[in-house]
Design an enzyme around this catalytic site. Structure first.
Site, short mmCIF file in Angstrom:
data_model
loop_
_atom_site.label_atom_id
_atom_site.label_comp_id
_atom_site.label_asym_id
_atom_site.label_seq_id
_atom_site.Cartn_x
_atom_site.Cartn_y
_atom_site.Cartn_z
N PRO A 148 0.78 -1.19 -0.16
CA PRO A 148 0.10 -0.18 -0.05
C PRO A 148 0.78 1.45 -0.20
CG PRO A 148 -0.31 -1.42 1.99
CD PRO A 148 0.70 -2.05 1.30
N GLU A 176 0.68 -7.13 9.12
CA GLU A 176 0.59 -5.62 9.08
C GLU A 176 1.76 -5.22 8.29
OE1 GLU A 176 -1.49 -2.76 10.30
OE2 GLU A 176 -1.99 -4.94 10.72
N ARG A 209 -1.62 -9.91 -21.13
CA ARG A 209 -2.11 -9.48 -22.41
C ARG A 209 -1.27 -8.59 -23.31
NH1 ARG A 209 -4.44 -5.17 -21.90
NH2 ARG A 209 -6.02 -5.38 -23.34
#
Ligand code: 9D3
Length: 250
Positions: A89, A116, A154
């Site tokens: 994150p 965490e 892709r």
């Protein structure tokens, strides 16, 4: 391209190659995916790879040594110069440009965090780049790694439809996609836009570009700010905006 994913949930990550483009990429040998479980490098009877955070705080932290050994194992297979990505994150936001750049690599090592977080000493000594999906909280890096693998698969040369579709992708030209229609021409009282039935290919191409510009202007004006529109694009967008203000939108 070979991708080695370091994860406590290999059976989850492997799902990404069970269907769709990533599966085709594996079948055509454009992509090889394997997983390494840091638990296999735990040095205790319980195969424990996490511990309490130093200095206190909630939750558990993934320990450095099992992850370091997992990365070393991956590098022994892919080569010592292989880039190590960590899904985090705190990372840089992934976008199509990241996928395009990373799809040029011969191999990638993708580290998925859980709990965490990951011991920072491992991050600073073994991770080249941290990548995030966006500003929301997931329970681990695996889904982000699967998104990355799908986006890259892709784009790989040799994957069916690669040449035709990858170059036309929304975001490659910096715009959102135009609307799409198929048969039947009349569906529950709604017609397909007349221009798409006209057979006039030049007019249809202009319509698609105008819709792409218009929808980007309506929904993602931030994307337009980064673009240098040519004369035709400026005209089409001005037409779209004028029609929008008439209240029609056709
Ligand atoms: C609620 C826990 N947070 C403490 C304030 C920190 C936190 C730790 C671990 C938040 C998320 C995670 C697990 N997430 C990922 O590993 C992750 C992620 C994400 O949560 N959002 C967007 N992209 C990504 S990439 C990896």
């Amino acid at each position: 391209m070979k991708i080695e994913v370091v994860t406590l949930f290999p059976e989850l990550v492997e799902v990404v190659t069970r269907s769709g483009m990533p599966r085709v990429a594996v079948e055509q040998k454009a992509l090889e995916l394997s997983c390494i479980n840091p638990r296999d490098f735990a040095n205790n009877r319980w195969r424990k790879v996490d511990d309490r955070p130093c200095g206190g705080g909630p939750g558990m932290v993934m320990q450095a040594e099992p992850l370091a050994q997992a990365i070393e194992t991956a590098k022994a297979s892919l080569g010592p110069a292989t880039r190590v990505l960590m899904m985090s994150p705190q990372g840089e936001r992934m976008d199509q440009q990241w996928f395009q750049r990373l799809s040029q690599e011969a191999g990638l090592i993708v580290l998925c965090g859980r709990y965490e977080g990951v011991d920072e000493r491992l991050v600073t000594s073994a991770v080249d780049v941290e990548l995030s999906l966006g500003d929301f909280v997931l329970s681990g890096g695996e889904l982000a790694a699967m998104v990355l693998i799908d986006g890259i698969a892709r784009l790989l040369p040799g994957v069916l439809g690669h040449a035709e579709s990858a170059g036309q992708d929304s975001f490659v030209n910096g715009l959102l996609d135009h609307p799409h229609y198929s048969k039947p021409v009349a569906w529950r009282g709604q017609a397909v836009p007349e221009v798409l039935m006209s057979g006039d290919h030049a007019r249809q191409a202009r319509w698609r570009l105008k819709q792409a510009l218009g929808r980007t202007w309506l929904r993602r004006p931030d994307l337009l700010e980064n673009l240098e529109l040519d004369a035709e694009q400026q005209t089409l967008l001005r037409e779209f905006v004028a029609e929008q203000k008439e209240g029609g939108g056709s």
